[in-house]
Design an enzyme around this catalytic site. Structure first.
Site, mmCIF file in Angstrom:
data_model
loop_
_atom_site.group_PDB
_atom_site.id
_atom_site.type_symbol
_atom_site.label_atom_id
_atom_site.label_comp_id
_atom_site.label_asym_id
_atom_site.label_seq_id
_atom_site.Cartn_x
_atom_site.Cartn_y
_atom_site.Cartn_z
ATOM 1 N N HIS A 210 0.819 -1.215 0.000
ATOM 2 C CA HIS A 210 0.000 0.000 0.000
ATOM 3 C C HIS A 210 0.847 1.258 0.000
ATOM 4 O O HIS A 210 0.426 2.293 -0.505
ATOM 5 C CB HIS A 210 -1.011 -0.045 1.142
ATOM 6 C CG HIS A 210 -2.137 -0.976 0.828
ATOM 7 N ND1 HIS A 210 -2.119 -2.291 1.200
ATOM 8 C CD2 HIS A 210 -3.251 -0.794 0.087
ATOM 9 C CE1 HIS A 210 -3.205 -2.882 0.734
ATOM 10 N NE2 HIS A 210 -3.913 -2.000 0.057
ATOM 11 N N ARG A 354 -15.432 2.446 -1.178
ATOM 12 C CA ARG A 354 -15.202 1.122 -0.571
ATOM 13 C C ARG A 354 -15.145 1.280 0.934
ATOM 14 O O ARG A 354 -14.491 2.191 1.444
ATOM 15 C CB ARG A 354 -13.899 0.521 -1.076
ATOM 16 C CG ARG A 354 -13.675 -0.872 -0.492
ATOM 17 C CD ARG A 354 -12.396 -1.484 -0.980
ATOM 18 N NE ARG A 354 -11.221 -0.843 -0.406
ATOM 19 C CZ ARG A 354 -9.977 -1.214 -0.691
ATOM 20 N NH1 ARG A 354 -9.761 -2.180 -1.555
ATOM 21 N NH2 ARG A 354 -8.954 -0.614 -0.129
ATOM 22 N N ASN A 475 -4.630 -6.955 -6.730
ATOM 23 C CA ASN A 475 -3.476 -6.891 -5.822
ATOM 24 C C ASN A 475 -3.561 -8.020 -4.797
ATOM 25 O O ASN A 475 -2.600 -8.742 -4.556
ATOM 26 C CB ASN A 475 -3.445 -5.552 -5.080
ATOM 27 C CG ASN A 475 -3.425 -4.384 -6.021
ATOM 28 O OD1 ASN A 475 -3.024 -4.537 -7.167
ATOM 29 N ND2 ASN A 475 -3.869 -3.233 -5.557
ATOM 30 N N ARG A 486 2.244 -9.456 -0.703
ATOM 31 C CA ARG A 486 2.452 -8.378 -1.668
ATOM 32 C C ARG A 486 3.399 -7.296 -1.152
ATOM 33 O O ARG A 486 3.897 -6.481 -1.923
ATOM 34 C CB ARG A 486 1.098 -7.762 -2.062
ATOM 35 C CG ARG A 486 0.350 -7.161 -0.898
ATOM 36 C CD ARG A 486 -1.100 -6.859 -1.229
ATOM 37 N NE ARG A 486 -1.307 -5.498 -1.669
ATOM 38 C CZ ARG A 486 -2.501 -4.922 -1.769
ATOM 39 N NH1 ARG A 486 -3.596 -5.609 -1.473
ATOM 40 N NH2 ARG A 486 -2.619 -3.694 -2.172
ATOM 41 N N CYS A 523 -9.826 -3.116 -10.331
ATOM 42 C CA CYS A 523 -9.336 -1.907 -9.652
ATOM 43 C C CYS A 523 -7.975 -2.152 -9.005
ATOM 44 O O CYS A 523 -7.467 -1.285 -8.297
ATOM 45 C CB CYS A 523 -10.342 -1.411 -8.629
ATOM 46 S SG CYS A 523 -10.650 -2.580 -7.307
HETATM 47 C C1 PEP Z 1 -6.775 -4.957 -4.538
HETATM 48 O O1 PEP Z 1 -6.573 -5.790 -3.648
HETATM 49 O O2 PEP Z 1 -6.499 -5.173 -5.741
HETATM 50 C C2 PEP Z 1 -7.347 -3.651 -4.222
HETATM 51 C C3 PEP Z 1 -7.681 -2.804 -5.163
HETATM 52 O O3 PEP Z 1 -7.457 -3.316 -2.903
HETATM 53 P P1 PEP Z 1 -6.216 -2.832 -2.018
HETATM 54 O O4 PEP Z 1 -5.047 -2.615 -2.935
HETATM 55 O O5 PEP Z 1 -6.629 -1.583 -1.341
HETATM 56 O O6 PEP Z 1 -6.012 -3.968 -1.084
HETATM 57 MG MG MG Z 2 -7.391 -5.470 -1.706
#
Ligand code: PEP
Ligand code: MG
Length: 585
Positions: A210, A354, A475, A486, A523
Site C-alpha cells: 500500500h 469502498r 493486488n 504483496r 481496480c
Molecule cells: C486490490 O486488492 O487489488 C485492491 C484494489 O485493494 P487494495 O489494494 O486496497 O487492497
Molecule cells: Mg485489496
C-alpha cells in the site's frame, strides 16, 4: 563515487535531487517543514521535552529503592549524560534551523546520524551506547507526543514555497528533495502527498504494497525494496531515482546526470503529448467503449481525477481517512463530509466508495500495528468491520447520506463467505432504518463486492445474486492465489499478474459478469499497467480503475486495440502453463 542500488520500480519517471533521510523511529513521528518564524518555538519544544525527560530520570534515580541493582542507577546516569550530549542538541538545532524540519523529524534525523557513528566505533562498550541513545530520544519523542503542539504543520503549499526558496542552488535553481527511508507506512506516505519531495526510496516493500500504491498515486518516481538504501545513502547525497528501471543512483557523475536530465525532458514531452488525449473518448478500434475510472485515497483526489480524464471513481480507499489518528476514528459527520466532498468533486460522475480496509500492511497507526502471526490472513477489511457492527454502520450511514449529492456505488472488500455477505447486507439495511428513524435523508446506492480472494472469484455467480456489480482487486487476488505477501520484497519476483492461475480467475469473473450483463471492473494495480491493458481487453474487460496519472497512457492502449484479435490471443494466453506476455501487434 557513483554507485547504484537496485530495488523495485513502483512509480514511473525520473527524479534528480538531494537525499533527505527519514529515520524509522518506533514512535510515530510527524515529518513536515516549518516556517522560519517557527524555528525558535520548535527548538523550545525539544528543549522542554529534554528537560522533562531529565527531570523524570532524576526523579527515578532519587526514588530508587536501596536494594535496586546498581546497574540500574548506572544506566540512568548514562541516559542523563546522553540527554546533555552536545552532538545531539547541536545537530537537532541544525536540522531545525537550516533545514526547517519539525522538532520530531530533527530529533530522529540526528539520532540516525549519531547511530551511524556509533556503528563505526571499534569500542564495543561505546557501540552498545547506541541503544541507550535510541531509548533517550524515544523518551523525548514520547514526551513531545503527549503534549500540545504549539506549532501546527504549515499548509502544504506554504511548505513547498518556503523550502524551495530556502534551498536554492547557486545558479538560482530549486534543489529537488528525494526522500529515503527504511520503511514508510501508507499513512506516512499520505502525509508527504502534498509535500516537496520529488521522489521516494524505501528499503522494504513490494510493488503492490500500500505504500507503493500511495507513491504511485502521487505520480512521483519511487523505488521500494531497495534493501539497504537508507544505510548506504547519507543526508544531502545527490541521487537519481529511476522509477522505470527501479534503481537509485547515488552520487552520479556529470555524464550520468546529463543522460538522466535528457531522459527526464523526454518524459515530460511524452506527458504533454498524452495530455492531448484527455477529451478523447476511450473507444477501441473495433468500436467498444471502455470506461476508465480513478482510484483515490482522499476526497480531494476526486477533482484531480476529473482533470485527468476519469469518467468516475472506481475505488475510493476510505481507510486512509481512518489512519494515523491514534485510534480516534472519524465520526459520522466527519465521514459524511469527506464522502460528500468526493461525490461533489466528481460533478455528477459516479463515485465508488469502498468500506474501510485496514489490517495487513495498512495499520490504523503504528500503535495499532497488527502483531498477529499472519495479518494478511487475519482480521482485515470486511472482517474488521463486521467485528464491530456499530462502528461499521457509522460508515454505512455516512456513505448513504453522501449519496444524496450524486451517484454512489458502495463497495465491500475481502468478502469470501455467503454468511459475510448476508451480515454485510443486513448492516446496510439497518443503517437505512437508523437514518429513517432519525429522519435523515439518504440516497440510493448500487452495491458491489470486491473479488480479491480466490474463493470469491470461484463464487462469482453466487455473488451476483446479491450484488449489482463486482470489482476485481488483483493486488490481493494475486497475493492470495500465489501465497505471496504483496508487501514482501524478498518474494516479489514471484508476485506475477501473468500467472495463468491468476488470469483464469480474472477471466472467469469477467466472463460470468458479461454473460449476466452485469458490470465488472478491475481496480487492482494491473488496471493501470499498460502492459496488461490489451490482455484485459481481450478477456472482455470494459472497465478499468487506476491511479489518475495512468489514465491517459491506458487510454492510448485502448485507442490502438482491436478486441477481435485480442480475444483470440487472450484465450491462448489462458491456455498456457507458463506466464506468456507477448501481445500481438
Ligand atoms: C486490490 O486488492 O487489488 C485492491 C484494489 O485493494 P487494495 O489494494 O486496497 O487492497
Ligand atoms: Mg485489496
Amino acid at each position: 563515487m557513483t554507485f547504484s542500488i537496485p530495488g523495485l520500480a513502483v512509480a514511473r519517471g525520473i527524479a534528480i535531487g538531494r537525499a533527505v533521510l527519514v529515520g524509522s523511529s518506533r514512535v510515530d513521528v510527524a515529518h513536515y517543514f516549518i516556517e522560519s518564524d517557527q524555528i525558535e518555538a520548535e527548538i523550545e519544544r525539544v528543549r522542554r521535552g529534554r528537560n522533562a525527560v531529565a527531570e523524570e530520570l532524576q526523579r527515578l534515580q532519587d526514588e530508587m529503592p536501596h536494594d535496586a541493582p546498581h546497574e540500574l542507577a548506572a544506566l540512568l546516569d548514562v541516559h542523563l549524560l546522553l540527554l546533555q550530549d552536545e552532538a545531539l542538541s547541536s545537530g537537532v538545532k541544525h536540522w531545525i534551523t537550516d533545514r526547517l524540519y519539525n522538532a520530531e523529524w530533527a530529533l530522529t534525523t540526528q539520532l540516525e546520524v549519531i547511530v551511524r557513528q556509533f556503528d563505526e566505533m571499534e569500542d564495543e562498550y561505546l557501540r552498545e551506547r547506541k541503544a541507550d541513545l535510541e531509548q533517550v530520544v524515544e523518551r523525548i519523542l514520547r514526551y513531545m507526543k503527549g503534549v500540545a503542539h504549539p506549532v501546527a504543520p504549515p499548509p502544504p503549499n506554504a511548505s513547498r514555497r518556503k523550502t524551495q526558496q530556502d534551498l536554492l542552488l547557486e545558479d538560482g535553481m530549486d534543489v529537488p528533495l528525494v526522500l529515503v527511508a527504511h520503511d514508510l507506512s501508507p499513512a506516512d506516505m499520505l502525509q508527504f502527498k502534498e509535500s516537496v519531495f520529488a521522489g521516494f526510496v524505501t528499503d522494504v516493500g513490494g510493488k503492490t504494497s500500500h505504500t507503493a500504491i500511495v507513491a504511485r498515486s502521487m505520480d512521483i518516481p519511487a523505488v521500494v525494496g531497495a534493501r539497504t538504501a537508507s544505510q548506504l545513502v547519507r543526508q544531502d547525497d545527490w541521487v537519481i531515482i529511476d522509477g522505470d528501471a527501479g534503481i537509485m543512483i547515488v552520487d552520479p557523475s556529470a555524464i550520468i546526470l546529463a543522460e538522466y536530465g535528457f531522459r527526464q525532458r523526454q518524459m515530460e514531452l511524452e506527458r504533454e503529448r498524452l495530455s492531448r488525449l484527455r477529451h478523447t473518448p476511450a473507444v477501441t478500434l473495433d468500436g467498444h467503449k471502455v470506461e476508465l475510472l480513478a482510484n483515490i485515497e482522499q476526497p480531494a483526489d476526486a477533482v484531480t481525477s476529473v482533470r485527468a480524464g476519469a469518467v468516475g471513481v472506481g475505488l475510493f480507499r476510505t481507510e486512509f481517512l481512518f489512519m494515523g489518528r491514534n485510534g480516534r476514528l472519524p465520526d459520522e459527520e466527519e465521514q459524511y463530509r469527506a464522502y460528500r466532498q468526493a461525490v461533489e468533486g466528481m460533478q455528477g460522475l459516479p463515485t465508488t466508495i469502498r468500506t474501510i480496509d485496514v489490517g495487513a500492511d495498512k495499520p490504523l497507526d503504528k500503535a495499532h500495528k497488527d502483531d498477529n502471526i499472519n495479518p494478511a490472513l487475519g482480521l482485515r477489511a470486511i472482517r474488521w468491520s463486521l467485528a464491530d457492527p456499530a462502528m461499521f454502520r457509522v460508515q454505512l450511514r455516512a456513505v448513504l447520506r453522501a449519496a444524496t449529492h450524486g451517484p454512489v456505488n458502495l463497495l465491500f472488500p475481502m468478502l469470501a463467505h455467503a454468511s459475510e455477505i448476508r451480515q454485510t447486507l443486513a448492516q446496510v439495511d439497518l443503517a437505512r432504518t437508523e437514518l429513517d428513524e432519525r429522519g435523515t435523508p439518504y440516497g440510493p446506492v448500487r452495491l458491489g463486492a470486491m473479488i480479491e480472494i480466490p474463493a470469491a472469484a470461484l463464487m462469482a455467480r453466487s455473488f451476483l445474486r446479491y450484488f449489482d456489480f463486482l470489482s476485481i482487486g488483483t493486488n490481493d487476488l494475486i497475493q492470495y492465489t500465489l501465497a505471496i505477501d504483496r508487501a514482501d520484497e524478498s518474494v516479489s519476483h514471484l508476485y506475477d499478474p501473468w500467472h495463468p492461475a491468476v488470469l483464469r480467475l480474472v477471466a472467469e469473473v469477467i466472463a460470468e459478469c458479461n454473460a449476466q450483463g452485469r458490470s465488472v471492473s478491475v481496480c487492482g494495480e494491473v488496471a493501470g499497467d499498460v502492459a496488461m491493458t490489451r490482455l484485459l481487453l481481450g478477456l472482455g474487460l470494459r472497465s478499468f480503475s487506476m491511479h489518475p496519472a495512468q489514465i491517459l497512457a491506458v487510454k492510448q492502449e485502448v485507442l490502438r486495440a482491436d478486441t477481435r484479435k485480442l480475444s483470440v490471443w487472450a484465450q491462448q494466453v489462458l491456455a498456457c502453463d507458463e506466464p506468456a506476455n507477448s501481445a500481438p501487434l
